[in-house]
Design an enzyme around this catalytic site. Structure first.
Site, PDB file in Angstrom:
ATOM      1  N   THR A 173      22.725 -41.485 -42.465  1.00  0.00           N
ATOM      2  CA  THR A 173      23.886 -41.058 -42.157  1.00  0.00           C
ATOM      3  C   THR A 173      24.190 -39.926 -42.237  1.00  0.00           C
ATOM      4  O   THR A 173      23.528 -39.197 -43.298  1.00  0.00           O
ATOM      5  CB  THR A 173      25.004 -41.650 -42.779  1.00  0.00           C
ATOM      6  OG1 THR A 173      24.970 -43.037 -42.330  1.00  0.00           O
ATOM      7  CG2 THR A 173      26.662 -41.634 -42.962  1.00  0.00           C
ATOM      8  N   ARG A 201      29.516 -55.679 -37.159  1.00  0.00           N
ATOM      9  CA  ARG A 201      29.872 -54.811 -38.786  1.00  0.00           C
ATOM     10  C   ARG A 201      29.730 -53.026 -38.622  1.00  0.00           C
ATOM     11  O   ARG A 201      28.848 -52.254 -38.266  1.00  0.00           O
ATOM     12  CB  ARG A 201      28.299 -55.130 -39.083  1.00  0.00           C
ATOM     13  CG  ARG A 201      28.521 -55.081 -40.260  1.00  0.00           C
ATOM     14  CD  ARG A 201      27.816 -52.949 -41.148  1.00  0.00           C
ATOM     15  NE  ARG A 201      28.268 -52.600 -42.070  1.00  0.00           N
ATOM     16  CZ  ARG A 201      27.791 -51.652 -42.509  1.00  0.00           C
ATOM     17  NH1 ARG A 201      27.529 -50.458 -41.392  1.00  0.00           N
ATOM     18  NH2 ARG A 201      27.437 -51.079 -43.541  1.00  0.00           N
ATOM     19  N   VAL A 202      30.963 -53.309 -38.795  1.00  0.00           N
ATOM     20  CA  VAL A 202      31.132 -51.003 -39.420  1.00  0.00           C
ATOM     21  C   VAL A 202      31.108 -52.021 -41.583  1.00  0.00           C
ATOM     22  O   VAL A 202      31.370 -52.341 -42.079  1.00  0.00           O
ATOM     23  CB  VAL A 202      32.900 -51.904 -38.726  1.00  0.00           C
ATOM     24  CG1 VAL A 202      33.258 -49.758 -39.026  1.00  0.00           C
ATOM     25  CG2 VAL A 202      32.630 -51.596 -37.315  1.00  0.00           C
ATOM     26  N   ASP A 204      31.414 -48.210 -43.561  1.00  0.00           N
ATOM     27  CA  ASP A 204      32.150 -47.188 -44.337  1.00  0.00           C
ATOM     28  C   ASP A 204      32.650 -45.781 -43.845  1.00  0.00           C
ATOM     29  O   ASP A 204      33.549 -45.149 -43.949  1.00  0.00           O
ATOM     30  CB  ASP A 204      32.068 -46.844 -45.845  1.00  0.00           C
ATOM     31  CG  ASP A 204      31.023 -45.710 -45.926  1.00  0.00           C
ATOM     32  OD1 ASP A 204      29.656 -46.281 -45.419  1.00  0.00           O
ATOM     33  OD2 ASP A 204      30.567 -45.044 -46.103  1.00  0.00           O
TER      34      ASP A 204
END
Ligand code: ASP
Length: 307
Positions: A173, A201-202, A204
């Site tokens: 990320t 799915r997600v 933070d």
């Protein structure tokens, strides 16, 4: 006139033995390019918001990081990206979750903040909004990367959902936090999430308060790591709260959350943080984190391992 910028390209177990010199140079180049993009704006008196967006766009366009172009494959062999951005002066925020084909999800997040009346849009709706305001889309070829494809095939074979790792266990990320000469903070985060993720799915990264937060009263934060833990620990907002309500310094608040609270939960990763006094912190509880920083009086510096 003080300004600062910190960026990350993901945290995790980064094994120096598995890193080739050429790969290391490529990672460092990507980080330096992103720092330069943000620095150009900050040094000219531009806003921290513009600087974090510019730095993250640079990282999204660089295939080595798990965001934008370099996003990992989902279970279905697609790329679903999450991003968010927040400004510390007004607490305005924007986020996009599970979007496909958008070249720069961070620009979409910013547009959601500035051009819609909402904070978070997801999947088809977010894509329709992006199209309605003329954002650039790319086809599957643009996002194809042989390394990511192998990671996905491996994850499919093992039937696991995994954070961005193959040889190296790392979370790719990307994110940026900045303080501009006007005293305003901003934070931005962008990711392709987890390899082989499914069911929408997600993590933070697009969740304001978990993966991203900015408040001129306290700090600006962008996180990287195992998103489920970062959501449960409300990491970014918790650091802000420790500063606001408990009077901790940026460093103390980061240490409590990254090296104590997250560790007790089992959450691996790190974050970058800045405050309005010009302090920056880049803590992580994994063995490494791709990271870089600069200040008005400190030249661009990048690091990968604990050193
Ligand atoms: N935090 C991201 C997520 O869980 C992954 C990462 O940091 O690489 O989606």
């Amino acid at each position: 006139m003080k300004y600062t910028l910190a960026i990350h390209g993901g945290a995790g177990t980064i094994d120096p033995d598995k890193m080739t010199p050429a790969k290391e140079v490529a990672y460092r180049t990507g980080l330096i390019n992103a720092l330069r993009a943000g620095e150009k704006i900050l040094a000219a008196g531009g806003s921290s918001l513009d600087a974090v967006e510019a730095a993250v766009i640079e990282l999204e366009n660089y295939p080595l990081f798990n965001a934008g172009r370099g996003s990992v494959f989902t279970h279905e062999g697609k790329h679903e990206m999450d991003a968010s951005i927040m400004r510390g002066d007004s607490l305005l925020a924007g986020a996009a979750a599970g979007v496909r084909g958008v070249q720069n999800p961070i620009t979409l997040a910013r547009a959601i903040m500035e051009k819609s009346e909402h904070v978070m849009l997801c999947r088809d709706g977010a894509e329709a909004f992006a199209k309605s305001i003329g954002l650039t889309f790319q086809d599957d070829d643009y996002f194809f990367d042989a390394f990511r494809h192998d990671q996905w095939q491996q994850a499919l074979k093992e039937n696991v959902v995994q954070l961005d790792h193959a040889d190296d266990k790392k979370f790719g990320t990307v994110g940026a936090v900045a303080l501009d000469v006007h005293g305003n903070l901003a934070a931005a985060t962008s990711t392709g999430g987890m390899t082989n993720k499914r069911w929408g799915r997600v993590g933070d990264s697009p969740v304001i308060g978990a993966g991203t937060y900015a408040n001129n009263k306290t700090c600006a934060i962008s996180c990287t790591g195992h998103g489920e833990y970062f959501i449960r620990a409300v990491v970014a907002y918790d650091i802000s709260c420790l500063i606001e309500y408990k009077g901790l310094s940026l460093q103390q608040a980061c240490d409590v959350v990254v090296h104590d609270k997250l560790v007790k939960l089992g959450g691996e990763g790190g974050l970058i943080a800045a405050d309005t006094s010009g302090n920056i912190c880049l803590p992580f509880n994994s063995s490494g984190m791709y990271r870089g920083w600069l200040k008005n009086d400190v030249p661009p510096t990048v690091r990968i391992y604990k050193d």
